[in-house]
Design a protein around this motif. Structure first.
Motif, PDB file in Angstrom:
ATOM      1  N   MET A 184       0.724  -1.225  -0.016  1.00 35.34           N
ATOM      2  CA  MET A 184       0.156   0.219   0.013  1.00 35.34           C
ATOM      3  C   MET A 184       0.845   1.216   0.070  1.00 35.34           C
ATOM      4  N   THR A 185       0.659   2.191  -0.764  1.00 41.69           N
ATOM      5  CA  THR A 185       1.582   3.340  -0.855  1.00 41.69           C
ATOM      6  C   THR A 185       0.712   4.596  -0.276  1.00 41.69           C
ATOM      7  N   PRO A 186       1.467   5.252   0.405  1.00 41.00           N
ATOM      8  CA  PRO A 186       0.996   6.529   1.039  1.00 41.00           C
ATOM      9  C   PRO A 186       0.415   7.756   0.077  1.00 41.00           C
ATOM     10  N   SER A 187      -0.380   8.166   0.445  1.00 41.73           N
ATOM     11  CA  SER A 187      -1.272   9.228  -0.336  1.00 41.73           C
ATOM     12  C   SER A 187      -0.479  10.554  -0.299  1.00 41.73           C
ATOM     13  N   TRP A 188      -0.209  11.114  -1.246  1.00 44.25           N
ATOM     14  CA  TRP A 188       0.320  12.474  -1.324  1.00 44.25           C
ATOM     15  C   TRP A 188      -0.647  13.459  -0.956  1.00 44.25           C
ATOM     16  N   ARG A 189      -1.925  13.345  -0.817  1.00 42.79           N
ATOM     17  CA  ARG A 189      -2.985  14.532  -0.622  1.00 42.79           C
ATOM     18  C   ARG A 189      -2.855  15.006   0.840  1.00 42.79           C
ATOM     19  N   LYS A 190      -2.431  13.935   1.669  1.00 42.14           N
ATOM     20  CA  LYS A 190      -2.501  14.374   3.173  1.00 42.14           C
ATOM     21  C   LYS A 190      -1.342  15.747   3.324  1.00 42.14           C
ATOM     22  N   THR A 216     -10.408  11.073   0.712  1.00 49.92           N
ATOM     23  CA  THR A 216     -10.954  10.262  -0.175  1.00 49.92           C
ATOM     24  C   THR A 216     -10.454  10.567  -1.764  1.00 49.92           C
ATOM     25  N   GLY A 217     -10.184  11.645  -2.022  1.00 49.21           N
ATOM     26  CA  GLY A 217      -9.641  12.108  -3.194  1.00 49.21           C
ATOM     27  C   GLY A 217     -10.702  12.668  -3.868  1.00 49.21           C
TER      28      GLY A 217
END
Length: 70
Positions: free
Chosen positions: A1-7, A66-67
């Motif tokens: 699972m790759t971390p989200s860049w959005r946070k 959520t994006g």
């Protein structure tokens, strides 16, 4: 699972918006400083709370999770 860049990006955007709001309110301190102390108190209370309504915090936090902007 790759971390989200959005946070991290969302947190930086939120911090930048808060910083801009602080600069805007502080730039009015010369005028507000001449008011009566109770008017100053009311001004800073209102502007301290108002940024929550002006900034799209709920949508920003939802996008971070959520994006989506809905």
């Amino acid at each position: 699972m790759t971390p989200s860049w959005r946070k991290p990006v969302g947190m930086l955007i939120i911090l930048a918006l808060i910083g801009a709001w602080v600069v805007l309110v502080a730039s009015l301190s010369g005028v507000v400083g001449q008011w009566h102390a109770l008017l100053q108190l009311a001004f800073y209370l209102v502007t301290g709370i108002a940024w929550l309504w002006l900034l799209p915090m709920r949508r920003m936090l939802q996008w971070m999770e959520t994006g989506r902007w809905r």
